[in-house]
Design a protein around this motif. Structure first.
Motif, short mmCIF file in Angstrom:
data_model
loop_
_atom_site.label_atom_id
_atom_site.label_comp_id
_atom_site.label_asym_id
_atom_site.label_seq_id
_atom_site.Cartn_x
_atom_site.Cartn_y
_atom_site.Cartn_z
N GLU A 107 0.84 -1.20 0.00
CA GLU A 107 0.00 0.00 0.00
C GLU A 107 0.88 1.25 0.00
N GLY A 108 1.95 1.24 0.81
CA GLY A 108 2.86 2.37 0.84
C GLY A 108 3.56 2.59 -0.49
N LEU A 109 3.92 1.50 -1.16
CA LEU A 109 4.55 1.59 -2.48
C LEU A 109 3.58 2.22 -3.48
N LYS A 110 2.32 1.76 -3.43
CA LYS A 110 1.31 2.23 -4.38
C LYS A 110 0.99 3.70 -4.17
N ASN A 111 1.01 4.16 -2.93
CA ASN A 111 0.57 5.52 -2.61
C ASN A 111 1.74 6.48 -2.36
N SER A 112 2.85 6.24 -3.02
CA SER A 112 4.00 7.14 -2.93
C SER A 112 4.73 7.10 -4.26
N SER A 113 5.79 7.90 -4.37
CA SER A 113 6.58 7.90 -5.60
C SER A 113 7.68 6.84 -5.57
N ALA A 114 7.68 6.00 -4.52
CA ALA A 114 8.62 4.87 -4.49
C ALA A 114 8.27 3.89 -5.61
N LYS A 115 9.29 3.22 -6.15
CA LYS A 115 9.08 2.29 -7.26
C LYS A 115 9.79 0.98 -6.98
N LEU A 116 9.23 -0.12 -7.43
CA LEU A 116 9.87 -1.41 -7.26
C LEU A 116 10.94 -1.59 -8.33
N LEU A 117 12.18 -1.81 -7.89
CA LEU A 117 13.33 -1.91 -8.80
C LEU A 117 13.75 -3.36 -8.95
N PRO A 118 14.21 -3.76 -10.12
CA PRO A 118 14.59 -5.15 -10.33
C PRO A 118 15.98 -5.48 -9.79
N TYR A 119 16.23 -6.76 -9.65
CA TYR A 119 17.56 -7.31 -9.33
C TYR A 119 18.57 -6.73 -10.33
N ASN A 120 19.74 -6.37 -9.82
CA ASN A 120 20.85 -5.81 -10.60
C ASN A 120 20.64 -4.36 -11.01
N SER A 121 19.71 -3.66 -10.38
CA SER A 121 19.65 -2.21 -10.58
C SER A 121 20.90 -1.58 -9.98
N VAL A 122 21.44 -0.57 -10.66
CA VAL A 122 22.59 0.17 -10.16
C VAL A 122 22.07 1.43 -9.46
N LEU A 123 22.45 1.63 -8.20
CA LEU A 123 21.96 2.76 -7.41
C LEU A 123 23.07 3.77 -7.17
N MET A 124 22.70 5.05 -7.21
CA MET A 124 23.64 6.10 -6.82
C MET A 124 22.96 7.02 -5.81
N ALA A 125 23.66 7.30 -4.70
CA ALA A 125 23.17 8.27 -3.73
C ALA A 125 23.38 9.68 -4.28
N MET A 126 22.35 10.53 -4.15
CA MET A 126 22.42 11.86 -4.77
C MET A 126 22.60 13.01 -3.79
N TYR A 127 22.30 12.81 -2.51
CA TYR A 127 22.27 13.94 -1.58
C TYR A 127 23.24 13.73 -0.42
N GLY A 128 23.76 14.86 0.09
CA GLY A 128 24.47 14.86 1.36
C GLY A 128 25.82 14.18 1.33
N ALA A 129 26.23 13.69 2.50
CA ALA A 129 27.58 13.15 2.68
C ALA A 129 27.85 11.93 1.81
N THR A 130 26.80 11.20 1.42
CA THR A 130 26.99 9.98 0.63
C THR A 130 26.82 10.22 -0.87
N ALA A 131 26.65 11.46 -1.30
CA ALA A 131 26.44 11.75 -2.72
C ALA A 131 27.56 11.16 -3.56
N GLY A 132 27.19 10.38 -4.57
CA GLY A 132 28.18 9.75 -5.44
C GLY A 132 28.50 8.33 -5.09
N GLN A 133 28.03 7.84 -3.93
CA GLN A 133 28.26 6.44 -3.57
C GLN A 133 27.42 5.54 -4.47
N ILE A 134 27.97 4.34 -4.78
CA ILE A 134 27.35 3.43 -5.75
C ILE A 134 26.97 2.12 -5.07
N GLY A 135 25.88 1.51 -5.52
CA GLY A 135 25.49 0.19 -5.04
C GLY A 135 24.93 -0.65 -6.17
N LEU A 136 25.10 -1.97 -6.06
CA LEU A 136 24.52 -2.90 -7.01
C LEU A 136 23.48 -3.73 -6.27
#
Length: 248
Positions: A107-136
């Motif tokens: 319900e929280g996923l449906k009623n927010s701008s959060a999105k379900l991401l697939p396995y092997n999505s590449v993530l990058m932090a955009m804000y604050g002290a962690t900006a530019g950090q990468i995750g797989l």
């Protein structure tokens, strides 16, 4: 306990070696072009590249880019289940991501701008002290709005992108703007330029095999840590006792 600690340490050393191996292969193939020196090269805006390769943007390379979102904390029904793992930027640490600290409901996923991401999505932090950090990402999950997710069409392409972003992390971090808090934007990330090899070249590298081993070791270490953390207080309290002759 010492057996558990030794195995955890061994897994960590193996993963460090495998990650260094993947980075060395990336540099050899896609920065120094060592396997392609006998072939033809052509000029590009990023220097000489193997013929048939091209320079493009991350937006052109990936299938899709997404930002996340945060369901309202005021609505308990959005947070009272373990339906969907939910990643925050503090969990993105230049490594594989195999678990989340928090979860949201469907319900929280449906009623927010959060999105379900697939396995092997590449993530990058955009804000604050962690900006530019990468995750797989190594499971389906959602993220908060401070994460940019890049979705590729294959595991090898995702790992190629992950290694490219790690190799260029200092430059990417330098693009962050803001007086009070350093921020990157999805638009800035999407316009980053990179050398894009032919698909068959990317798919021929053993990236997926290496990262499958790394993921397996991470998950085993996760289980070993859980066993260790449950056993230690029982030993300390005397709930579990070890006969002195076994210690000797």
């Amino acid at each position: 306990l010492s057996c558990l600690d030794d195995k955890i340490e061994l897994n960590n050393r193996i993963n460090k070696t495998l990650e260094e191996m993947a980075q060395a292969i990336f540099k050899s193939w896609f920065v120094d072009f060592e396997p392609f020196q006998e072939g033809e090269f052509e000029d590009s805006e990023l220097g000489r590249i193997p013929k048939g390769w091209r320079v493009g943007t991350i937006e052109e390379f990936v299938k899709e880019m997404k930002n996340g979102g945060t369901p309202s904390r005021k609505n308990d029904s959005y947070w009272n289940s373990k339906d969907v793992p939910w990643i925050k930027t503090g969990e993105i640490k230049n490594s594989l991501i195999i678990e989340s600290e928090e979860y949201i409901s469907c319900e929280g996923l449906k009623n927010s701008s959060a999105k379900l991401l697939p396995y092997n999505s590449v993530l990058m932090a955009m804000y604050g002290a962690t900006a530019g950090q990468i995750g797989l990402l190594k499971f389906e999950a959602s993220t908060n709005q401070a994460c940019c997710a890049m979705i590729c069409t294959s595991a090898n392409k995702a790992i190629f992108l992950y290694l490219y972003l790690l190799a260029n992390q200092s430059y990417i971090e330098s693009l962050a703007v803001g007086a009070a808090q350093q921020n990157l934007s999805k638009d800035t990330i999407s316009k980053l330029r990179l050398i894009i090899p032919k698909d068959e070249v990317i798919e021929s590298v053993i990236f997926d095999e290496l990262f499958s081993f790394i993921e397996r070791n991470f998950r085993e270490t996760q289980k070993l840590n859980a066993v260790r953390n449950s056993l230690l207080p029982k030993l300390m309290s005397g709930e579990v006792r070890v006969p002195i002759e076994e210690v000797e």
